[in-house]
Design a protein around this motif. Structure first.
Motif, mmCIF file in Angstrom:
data_model
loop_
_atom_site.group_PDB
_atom_site.id
_atom_site.type_symbol
_atom_site.label_atom_id
_atom_site.label_comp_id
_atom_site.label_asym_id
_atom_site.label_seq_id
_atom_site.Cartn_x
_atom_site.Cartn_y
_atom_site.Cartn_z
ATOM 1 N N THR A 1 0.738 -1.111 -0.125
ATOM 2 C CA THR A 1 0.023 0.203 0.025
ATOM 3 C C THR A 1 0.936 1.272 0.187
ATOM 4 O O THR A 1 0.819 2.244 0.783
ATOM 5 C CB THR A 1 -0.916 -0.026 1.370
ATOM 6 N N SER A 2 1.766 1.207 -0.857
ATOM 7 C CA SER A 2 2.849 2.517 -1.003
ATOM 8 C C SER A 2 2.216 3.523 -2.062
ATOM 9 O O SER A 2 2.557 4.487 -1.603
ATOM 10 C CB SER A 2 4.181 1.966 -1.052
ATOM 11 N N SER A 3 1.577 3.236 -2.985
ATOM 12 C CA SER A 3 1.361 3.897 -4.160
ATOM 13 C C SER A 3 0.332 3.281 -5.059
ATOM 14 O O SER A 3 -0.100 2.102 -4.957
ATOM 15 C CB SER A 3 2.448 4.433 -5.003
ATOM 16 N N ASP A 40 -7.698 3.691 5.995
ATOM 17 C CA ASP A 40 -6.675 4.702 6.615
ATOM 18 C C ASP A 40 -7.108 4.765 7.981
ATOM 19 O O ASP A 40 -8.314 5.585 8.095
ATOM 20 C CB ASP A 40 -6.375 5.805 5.856
ATOM 21 N N ALA A 41 -6.670 4.036 8.988
ATOM 22 C CA ALA A 41 -7.155 4.269 10.312
ATOM 23 C C ALA A 41 -6.785 5.610 11.020
ATOM 24 O O ALA A 41 -7.241 6.126 11.877
ATOM 25 C CB ALA A 41 -6.699 3.160 11.106
ATOM 26 N N PHE A 42 -5.931 6.257 10.535
ATOM 27 C CA PHE A 42 -5.458 7.663 10.796
ATOM 28 C C PHE A 42 -6.645 8.696 10.329
ATOM 29 O O PHE A 42 -7.059 9.544 11.179
ATOM 30 C CB PHE A 42 -4.200 7.949 10.402
ATOM 31 N N GLY A 43 -6.802 8.750 9.147
ATOM 32 C CA GLY A 43 -7.603 9.586 8.342
ATOM 33 C C GLY A 43 -9.105 9.207 8.359
ATOM 34 O O GLY A 43 -9.882 9.993 7.824
ATOM 35 N N LYS A 44 -9.467 8.301 8.824
ATOM 36 C CA LYS A 44 -10.678 7.527 8.756
ATOM 37 C C LYS A 44 -11.428 7.539 7.463
ATOM 38 O O LYS A 44 -12.572 8.007 7.397
ATOM 39 C CB LYS A 44 -11.559 8.200 9.886
ATOM 40 N N VAL A 45 -10.612 7.093 6.573
ATOM 41 C CA VAL A 45 -11.091 6.934 5.059
ATOM 42 C C VAL A 45 -10.700 5.519 4.335
ATOM 43 O O VAL A 45 -9.969 5.233 4.824
ATOM 44 C CB VAL A 45 -10.674 8.313 4.043
ATOM 45 N N ASP A 46 -11.577 5.357 3.577
ATOM 46 C CA ASP A 46 -11.254 4.196 2.679
ATOM 47 C C ASP A 46 -10.340 4.776 1.505
ATOM 48 O O ASP A 46 -10.619 5.774 1.002
ATOM 49 C CB ASP A 46 -12.305 3.637 2.096
ATOM 50 N N VAL A 47 -8.991 4.310 1.130
ATOM 51 C CA VAL A 47 -8.390 4.509 0.059
ATOM 52 C C VAL A 47 -8.672 3.614 -1.063
ATOM 53 O O VAL A 47 -8.413 2.287 -0.794
ATOM 54 C CB VAL A 47 -6.862 4.808 0.339
ATOM 55 N N ARG A 48 -9.095 4.163 -2.137
ATOM 56 C CA ARG A 48 -9.526 2.867 -3.207
ATOM 57 C C ARG A 48 -8.640 3.333 -4.481
ATOM 58 O O ARG A 48 -8.278 4.467 -4.703
ATOM 59 C CB ARG A 48 -11.041 3.018 -3.430
ATOM 60 N N LYS A 77 1.149 7.354 3.211
ATOM 61 C CA LYS A 77 2.005 7.142 4.581
ATOM 62 C C LYS A 77 1.104 6.650 5.491
ATOM 63 O O LYS A 77 1.561 5.833 6.054
ATOM 64 C CB LYS A 77 2.531 8.534 4.656
ATOM 65 N N GLN A 78 0.189 7.214 5.850
ATOM 66 C CA GLN A 78 -0.922 6.900 6.838
ATOM 67 C C GLN A 78 -1.460 5.418 6.446
ATOM 68 O O GLN A 78 -1.535 4.538 7.255
ATOM 69 C CB GLN A 78 -2.075 7.685 7.090
ATOM 70 N N LEU A 79 -1.777 5.063 5.251
ATOM 71 C CA LEU A 79 -2.231 3.937 4.807
ATOM 72 C C LEU A 79 -1.401 2.894 4.827
ATOM 73 O O LEU A 79 -1.411 1.708 5.390
ATOM 74 C CB LEU A 79 -2.753 3.913 3.250
ATOM 75 N N GLY A 80 -0.029 3.174 4.988
ATOM 76 C CA GLY A 80 1.214 2.201 4.764
ATOM 77 C C GLY A 80 1.056 1.785 6.134
ATOM 78 O O GLY A 80 1.569 0.662 6.692
ATOM 79 N N VAL A 81 1.306 2.819 7.146
ATOM 80 C CA VAL A 81 1.339 2.524 8.666
ATOM 81 C C VAL A 81 0.015 1.676 9.082
ATOM 82 O O VAL A 81 0.090 0.651 9.778
ATOM 83 C CB VAL A 81 1.363 3.702 9.586
ATOM 84 N N SER A 82 -1.135 2.267 8.567
ATOM 85 C CA SER A 82 -2.424 1.305 8.968
ATOM 86 C C SER A 82 -2.303 0.097 8.700
ATOM 87 O O SER A 82 -2.566 -0.816 9.269
ATOM 88 C CB SER A 82 -3.521 2.155 8.262
ATOM 89 N N GLY A 83 -1.928 -0.124 7.313
ATOM 90 C CA GLY A 83 -1.685 -1.566 6.929
ATOM 91 C C GLY A 83 -0.841 -2.431 7.554
ATOM 92 O O GLY A 83 -0.999 -3.606 7.718
ATOM 93 N N MET A 84 0.309 -1.894 8.071
ATOM 94 C CA MET A 84 1.387 -2.815 8.663
ATOM 95 C C MET A 84 0.933 -2.877 10.118
ATOM 96 O O MET A 84 1.000 -4.348 10.498
ATOM 97 C CB MET A 84 2.484 -1.931 8.717
ATOM 98 N N LEU A 85 0.277 -2.162 10.758
ATOM 99 C CA LEU A 85 -0.268 -2.257 11.926
ATOM 100 C C LEU A 85 -1.390 -3.415 11.791
ATOM 101 O O LEU A 85 -1.433 -4.390 12.615
ATOM 102 C CB LEU A 85 -1.098 -1.165 12.481
ATOM 103 N N ARG A 86 -2.108 -3.488 10.870
ATOM 104 C CA ARG A 86 -3.280 -4.413 10.684
ATOM 105 C C ARG A 86 -2.617 -5.848 10.437
ATOM 106 O O ARG A 86 -3.304 -6.722 11.005
ATOM 107 C CB ARG A 86 -4.267 -4.019 9.709
ATOM 108 N N SER A 87 -1.703 -5.760 9.520
ATOM 109 C CA SER A 87 -0.941 -7.252 9.266
ATOM 110 C C SER A 87 -0.259 -7.930 10.481
ATOM 111 O O SER A 87 -0.157 -8.966 10.308
ATOM 112 C CB SER A 87 0.150 -6.919 8.128
#
Length: 133
Positions: A1-3, A40-48, A77-87
């Protein structure tokens, strides 16, 4: 989830690896598009990321009201951290979800720690109301 480009490459790879039709399916089929969604758990949005094959990628964020906006560098960036924490958590029992193994290379780990520290220094936390509140 980097780009969006990395996700597009992943969907394209999946389409190239698809199984050929069998005698039982009786016909041809092919993957012509895909939609990647991640919260994105930080921004409270879905990134699609909508990927059309061949060519065409659209990346956007969807808030809880359904409003779309272009995906930003900060959201990636937030999505990357969210995804890593979720994994790192125990996966849910739903079989329709695919959980990818976390990238554990030293470079990716260093990038994760740097991004997580940056978010923490900005005061963003998972329990904050965030922009969607």
């Amino acid at each position: 989830t980097s780009s969006a480009a990395a996700i597009s490459a992943y969907v394209s790879e999946l389409s190239q690896r698809q199984d050929p039709p069998t005698w039982l399916s009786g016909g041809e089929w092919r993957i012509v598009s895909g939609c990647f969604c991640c919260y994105d758990a930080f921004g409270k949005v879905d990134v699609r990321v909508d990927v059309r094959i061949p060519g065409g990628v659209t990346a956007y964020a969807v808030d809880r009201h359904g409003a779309r906006s272009p995906a930003t560098a900060a959201q990636w960036k937030q999505l990357g951290v969210s995804g890593m924490l979720r994994s790192l958590c125990t996966p849910p029992p739903e079989q329709c979800l695919q959980q990818l193994a976390p990238p554990v290379s030293p470079e990716r780990e260093d990038a994760f720690i740097a991004d997580a520290l940056e978010l923490a220094m900005q005061g963003l936390g998972l329990d904050d109301e965030g922009p969607a509140a």
